[in-house]
Design a protein around this motif. Sequence first.
Motif, PDB file in Angstrom:
ATOM      1  N   GLY A  20      -9.870  85.824 -37.213  1.00  0.00           N
ATOM      2  CA  GLY A  20      -9.430  84.558 -37.850  1.00  0.00           C
ATOM      3  C   GLY A  20      -7.942  84.169 -37.186  1.00  0.00           C
ATOM      4  O   GLY A  20      -7.723  82.751 -37.101  1.00  0.00           O
ATOM      5  N   LEU A  21      -7.100  84.940 -36.829  1.00  0.00           N
ATOM      6  CA  LEU A  21      -6.002  84.415 -36.284  1.00  0.00           C
ATOM      7  C   LEU A  21      -5.912  83.545 -35.094  1.00  0.00           C
ATOM      8  O   LEU A  21      -5.733  82.640 -34.658  1.00  0.00           O
ATOM      9  N   LEU A  22      -6.912  84.350 -34.348  1.00  0.00           N
ATOM     10  CA  LEU A  22      -7.434  83.652 -32.948  1.00  0.00           C
ATOM     11  C   LEU A  22      -8.130  82.132 -33.051  1.00  0.00           C
ATOM     12  O   LEU A  22      -7.784  81.237 -32.469  1.00  0.00           O
ATOM     13  N   LEU A  25      -5.376  79.530 -34.205  1.00  0.00           N
ATOM     14  CA  LEU A  25      -4.695  79.251 -33.072  1.00  0.00           C
ATOM     15  C   LEU A  25      -5.554  78.322 -32.388  1.00  0.00           C
ATOM     16  O   LEU A  25      -4.951  77.249 -31.610  1.00  0.00           O
ATOM     17  N   ALA A  26      -6.767  78.520 -31.880  1.00  0.00           N
ATOM     18  CA  ALA A  26      -7.414  77.721 -31.021  1.00  0.00           C
ATOM     19  C   ALA A  26      -7.816  76.507 -31.868  1.00  0.00           C
ATOM     20  O   ALA A  26      -7.544  75.163 -30.939  1.00  0.00           O
ATOM     21  N   LEU A 260      -6.560  83.206 -40.621  1.00  0.00           N
ATOM     22  CA  LEU A 260      -6.620  81.641 -40.334  1.00  0.00           C
ATOM     23  C   LEU A 260      -5.523  81.227 -41.066  1.00  0.00           C
ATOM     24  O   LEU A 260      -5.046  80.263 -40.624  1.00  0.00           O
ATOM     25  N   ASP A 261      -4.922  81.650 -42.393  1.00  0.00           N
ATOM     26  CA  ASP A 261      -3.828  81.199 -42.926  1.00  0.00           C
ATOM     27  C   ASP A 261      -2.643  81.215 -42.415  1.00  0.00           C
ATOM     28  O   ASP A 261      -1.645  80.479 -42.205  1.00  0.00           O
ATOM     29  N   GLN A 262      -2.613  82.253 -41.312  1.00  0.00           N
ATOM     30  CA  GLN A 262      -1.412  82.712 -40.722  1.00  0.00           C
ATOM     31  C   GLN A 262      -0.980  81.977 -39.461  1.00  0.00           C
ATOM     32  O   GLN A 262       0.167  81.837 -38.913  1.00  0.00           O
ATOM     33  N   ALA A 263      -1.986  81.588 -39.084  1.00  0.00           N
ATOM     34  CA  ALA A 263      -2.016  80.688 -37.609  1.00  0.00           C
ATOM     35  C   ALA A 263      -1.087  79.734 -37.664  1.00  0.00           C
ATOM     36  O   ALA A 263      -0.116  79.503 -36.738  1.00  0.00           O
ATOM     37  N   PRO A 264      -0.952  78.920 -38.693  1.00  0.00           N
ATOM     38  CA  PRO A 264       0.048  77.801 -38.470  1.00  0.00           C
ATOM     39  C   PRO A 264       1.481  78.433 -38.521  1.00  0.00           C
ATOM     40  O   PRO A 264       2.283  77.600 -37.881  1.00  0.00           O
ATOM     41  N   ARG A 265       1.718  79.293 -39.161  1.00  0.00           N
ATOM     42  CA  ARG A 265       2.878  79.942 -39.437  1.00  0.00           C
ATOM     43  C   ARG A 265       3.608  80.740 -38.207  1.00  0.00           C
ATOM     44  O   ARG A 265       4.635  80.658 -37.869  1.00  0.00           O
ATOM     45  N   ALA A 282       0.621  72.069 -37.136  1.00  0.00           N
ATOM     46  CA  ALA A 282       0.319  73.048 -38.048  1.00  0.00           C
ATOM     47  C   ALA A 282       0.622  72.563 -39.493  1.00  0.00           C
ATOM     48  O   ALA A 282       1.639  71.737 -39.766  1.00  0.00           O
ATOM     49  N   GLY A 283      -0.122  73.101 -40.638  1.00  0.00           N
ATOM     50  CA  GLY A 283      -0.217  72.471 -41.938  1.00  0.00           C
ATOM     51  C   GLY A 283       0.034  73.527 -42.789  1.00  0.00           C
ATOM     52  O   GLY A 283      -0.017  74.774 -42.418  1.00  0.00           O
TER      53      GLY A 283
END
Length: 283
Positions: A20-22, A25-26, A260-265, A282-283
Amino acid sequence: MQRALVLGAGGLAAIAWETGLLAGLARRGIDLAGAELVVGTSAGSTVAAQLGGPRDLEALVDAQLDPATSELAPDRDPVRAAERAAVWDALAQGGEVLTARRAVAAIALATPTVGEAARRAVIAARLVGADWPDRPLLVPAVDAATGELVVFDRGSGVPLVDAVAASCAVPAMWPPVTIGGRRYVDGGVRSGTNADLARDADRVVVLQAGDARPDDAAEVGPSLDRPGVLVVRPGEAFFAARGDDPLDPGVRAGCVRAGLDQAPRVASAVAAVWGAPRTVAAG
């Protein structure tokens, strides 16, 4: 300039969170999957291998959200739970590291589990269509007889599915893996990240979903304590989704959403190390 992606251990929960993080970020133009070197330990070896397969990150996210899975349910037998606890007790006692690892491997070898063939089939289902990539991919495991680190790569002459199965052979949960007449246990027995295998890279991003251990610091601490290295750990949403059993297939959906939710942060910090543009705010 060589960029390395290090994917750490942590069970099915870690596979989901890292995926999810990858993917998150992508979506923001940060392509960690384009690393020149990838190191994958245990759960991280699955994600690392999948990055070279036919499914893109969005398809891998969809697979984590799908309740249908070929994963085996965790063994909840209290006797087996005690044996697994003994594994981590052996590592936590300190002392000479090879002695501790051999003690862990002895527990793994003596604990009844599902057969190697059944476990290999699960790993093969995860890696459908994947093979060793052209870029360097390092998959660490631990030799059950010696306690030594063994690093599989494209030149090892070992099928990718076997290398990943060895790196994912959680002691007292899954069977040690036989390769070339030798038995191997989880690469996480040596370190949750084995990030020192990326010590020669100029820029390193480490995804560390598993709990840090004292032996991690001893093995890889100097490799992480320098400019150009970023360690990303999960937030509270991941641990809430993971619960007490990171090997439970039921935690996958919540953990992939947490990634997925952590990626913007974390996107700005990752981009600063990776040297990649952020094409989506980032939203």
